[in-house]
Scaffold this active site. Sequence first.
Site, PDB file in Angstrom:
ATOM      1  CG  ASP A  80      60.592 -11.179  -9.028  1.00 47.07           C
ATOM      2  OD1 ASP A  80      61.366 -11.575  -8.590  1.00 47.07           O
ATOM      3  OD2 ASP A  80      59.745 -12.020 -10.592  1.00 47.07           O
ATOM      4  CG  HIS A 128      54.213 -18.105 -10.116  1.00 47.42           C
ATOM      5  ND1 HIS A 128      53.837 -19.367  -9.789  1.00 47.42           N
ATOM      6  CD2 HIS A 128      55.159 -17.766  -9.881  1.00 47.42           C
ATOM      7  CE1 HIS A 128      55.374 -19.868 -10.441  1.00 47.42           C
ATOM      8  NE2 HIS A 128      56.345 -18.830  -9.796  1.00 47.42           N
TER       9      HIS A 128
HETATM   10  N1  CMC Z   1      48.514  -8.320 -14.660  1.00 46.56           N
HETATM   11  C1  CMC Z   1      47.484  -8.395 -14.971  1.00 46.56           C
HETATM   12  N2  CMC Z   1      47.488  -9.528 -15.678  1.00 46.56           N
HETATM   13  C2  CMC Z   1      47.499 -10.315 -15.742  1.00 46.56           C
HETATM   14  C3  CMC Z   1      49.246 -10.264 -15.168  1.00 46.56           C
HETATM   15  C4  CMC Z   1      49.025  -9.552 -14.898  1.00 46.56           C
HETATM   16  N3  CMC Z   1      50.686  -9.597 -13.347  1.00 46.56           N
HETATM   17  N4  CMC Z   1      49.715 -11.915 -15.564  1.00 46.56           N
HETATM   18  C5  CMC Z   1      48.359 -12.916 -16.046  1.00 46.56           C
HETATM   19  N5  CMC Z   1      47.077 -11.875 -15.389  1.00 46.56           N
HETATM   20  C6  CMC Z   1      46.847 -12.275 -16.637  1.00 46.56           C
HETATM   21  C7  CMC Z   1      46.864 -12.327 -17.991  1.00 46.56           C
HETATM   22  O1  CMC Z   1      45.982 -11.333 -19.241  1.00 46.56           O
HETATM   23  C8  CMC Z   1      45.296 -12.810 -18.822  1.00 46.56           C
HETATM   24  O2  CMC Z   1      44.644 -12.954 -18.158  1.00 46.56           O
HETATM   25  P1  CMC Z   1      42.750 -13.746 -19.720  1.00 46.56           P
HETATM   26  O3  CMC Z   1      42.988 -14.655 -19.105  1.00 46.56           O
HETATM   27  O4  CMC Z   1      41.692 -11.928 -19.980  1.00 46.56           O
HETATM   28  O5  CMC Z   1      43.928 -13.825 -20.993  1.00 46.56           O
HETATM   29  C9  CMC Z   1      45.493 -14.217 -17.722  1.00 46.56           C
HETATM   30  O6  CMC Z   1      45.993 -13.298 -16.464  1.00 46.56           O
HETATM   31  C10 CMC Z   1      46.577 -15.144 -17.142  1.00 46.56           C
HETATM   32  O7  CMC Z   1      47.398 -15.158 -17.510  1.00 46.56           O
HETATM   33  P2  CMC Z   1      48.682 -16.041 -18.811  1.00 46.56           P
HETATM   34  O8  CMC Z   1      49.681 -14.923 -19.011  1.00 46.56           O
HETATM   35  O9  CMC Z   1      48.622 -17.036 -19.012  1.00 46.56           O
HETATM   36  O10 CMC Z   1      49.771 -16.587 -17.326  1.00 46.56           O
HETATM   37  P3  CMC Z   1      50.931 -17.496 -17.307  1.00 46.56           P
HETATM   38  O11 CMC Z   1      50.718 -18.548 -16.498  1.00 46.56           O
HETATM   39  O12 CMC Z   1      51.162 -18.022 -18.739  1.00 46.56           O
HETATM   40  O13 CMC Z   1      51.786 -16.087 -16.615  1.00 46.56           O
HETATM   41  C11 CMC Z   1      52.960 -14.685 -15.693  1.00 46.56           C
HETATM   42  C12 CMC Z   1      52.345 -16.221 -15.448  1.00 46.56           C
HETATM   43  C13 CMC Z   1      54.355 -14.828 -13.856  1.00 46.56           C
HETATM   44  C14 CMC Z   1      54.559 -14.294 -16.851  1.00 46.56           C
HETATM   45  C15 CMC Z   1      52.267 -13.850 -15.689  1.00 46.56           C
HETATM   46  O14 CMC Z   1      51.192 -13.477 -14.203  1.00 46.56           O
HETATM   47  C16 CMC Z   1      52.867 -12.302 -15.577  1.00 46.56           C
HETATM   48  O15 CMC Z   1      53.598 -11.904 -16.596  1.00 46.56           O
HETATM   49  N6  CMC Z   1      53.210 -11.738 -14.531  1.00 46.56           N
HETATM   50  C17 CMC Z   1      53.874 -10.557 -13.902  1.00 46.56           C
HETATM   51  C18 CMC Z   1      55.271 -11.055 -14.513  1.00 46.56           C
HETATM   52  C19 CMC Z   1      55.777 -11.438 -12.903  1.00 46.56           C
HETATM   53  O16 CMC Z   1      55.765 -10.857 -12.334  1.00 46.56           O
HETATM   54  N7  CMC Z   1      57.140 -11.976 -12.811  1.00 46.56           N
HETATM   55  C20 CMC Z   1      57.324 -13.151 -11.932  1.00 46.56           C
HETATM   56  C21 CMC Z   1      56.905 -14.233 -12.130  1.00 46.56           C
HETATM   57  S1  CMC Z   1      57.226 -14.899 -10.016  1.00 46.56           S
HETATM   58  C22 CMC Z   1      59.283 -14.934 -10.165  1.00 46.56           C
HETATM   59  C23 CMC Z   1      59.820 -15.899 -10.926  1.00 46.56           C
HETATM   60  O17 CMC Z   1      59.630 -17.378 -10.425  1.00 46.56           O
HETATM   61  O18 CMC Z   1      60.313 -15.866 -12.248  1.00 46.56           O
END
Ligand code: CMC
Length: 426
Positions: free
Chosen positions: A372, A315
């Site tokens: 989720d 998140h």
């Molecule tokens: N599985 C594996 N690796 C992950 C995941 C995951 N679900 N989420 C983040 N990472 C890794 C990502 O690859 C990155 O690694 P590195 O630093 O080595 O490049 C690091 O963690 C940081 O990730 P980010 O994408 O820069 O983080 P963000 O804050 O931009 O994204 C997120 C947040 C929720 C979009 C992301 O964690 C994600 O895609 N999660 C899966 C989708 C999900 O469950 N979404 C629902 C969010 S809660 C409901 C809502 O409020 O919408």
Amino acid sequence: MTENATIKIGDKTYKYPILEGTRGPKVLDIRTFYKDTGMFTYDPGFTSTASCSSAITFINGEKGELRYRGYPIEELATKYKYLEVCYLLINDNLPSKEEFLEFDNELRHRAFVDEGLRKLFDSFPRNAHPMAMLSSAVSALSTFYFDHLNTTNEKSLREMAARIIAKIPTLSSFAYRRGLGIPIIYPDIDRYFTENFLYMMRAYPGGKMHKQPGIRASKDISDIEIKALDTIFTLHADHEQNASTTTVRTVASTGAHPYAAISAGIDALWGRAHGGANESVVAQLELINDIKNVDKYIKKAKDPDDPFRLMGFGHRVYKNFDPRARILKNLQDQLKNELGLDSKLLEIAHKIEEIALNDEYFKKRKLYPNIDFYSGVILTALGIPKNMFTAIFVIGRTVGWISQWMEFKKDKKAKIARPRQLYIGP
Ligand code: CMC
């Protein structure tokens, strides 16, 4: 006395006020930064940017804290009905008994939609995604109401809010039934909001319900099911300036119709990184299929060259735990037997959780299960198909979007959303 921050660029020094809210980090007020320095600030994804001031929802991501209008989510989710929470978000206070009855009654009567809108659903292909139908229908709803520009009139703002909250479950059930090719069910004003939605999803044409076991589509509605779904709606009701809410505020900033803004919010929510994750979580559990395959998929999630991500993990704001997820996990444990949760899905989910929470990759990046991760298994037990999960999120979140829209309309400092860029082209 206002605290200031000093920024030195070359031999020039600039002073900017530091603003303090009632909770949360302080905020550097850089509104005159470009005028002063000729420079923009750069923050893709708004990781360090407060786009507005708001008194609706507060999140402390480090502590795993979430509050609506000052009330902790744990209290709201366990002691109050979803419609009481809606009232709180819109009005800034919980309703008295009389206020609640009046609000509940108003929503029951506003749940119906124009017959023209019902017919719109006939024109969608049966395999259309419910989110696409829902977004189109909400946009079409703006063709029926014209008092949206009257934003100084509190009554008109409230009517806009009550209408959309009341009609969203009706439109969602229409989208679901269109997908099955079965006739729609009109709202039943004798039923509470959440029960009414389950009724419109399940009833036979003519409104008949059956108690006969095994026939899911007509299954009678139990109090436990209503409570479970009501809690899910409450947990989704608002979440500060997330992607879809920011979309709603951006559209609102241009003066467009509020239902056009909500329609855009629905589209933003649809994506897998946001609300669409709940559909992907169960799809992923089904893909993994057996606990013996969990390790393989955890490995894929950790591989930087593999686009696979563990859905329902991570998140932007929560870096310790997602309080909504904790409440849902408890609900899952409590209702496991009563709701007949799918034990195979649960087994795989528990295994993923156990491995990920102890894995260095996830620990280092502070990736915890989010809301989720847990909602899908409960929704499955309620007989709601995967492709409707994000529509459930929409039903819960509509009150948040419209509350944020109302707040925006009353904000004297609000301006059209118009960011700038770092140009790197020819
Ligand atoms: N599985 C594996 N690796 C992950 C995941 C995951 N679900 N989420 C983040 N990472 C890794 C990502 O690859 C990155 O690694 P590195 O630093 O080595 O490049 C690091 O963690 C940081 O990730 P980010 O994408 O820069 O983080 P963000 O804050 O931009 O994204 C997120 C947040 C929720 C979009 C992301 O964690 C994600 O895609 N999660 C899966 C989708 C999900 O469950 N979404 C629902 C969010 S809660 C409901 C809502 O409020 O919408």
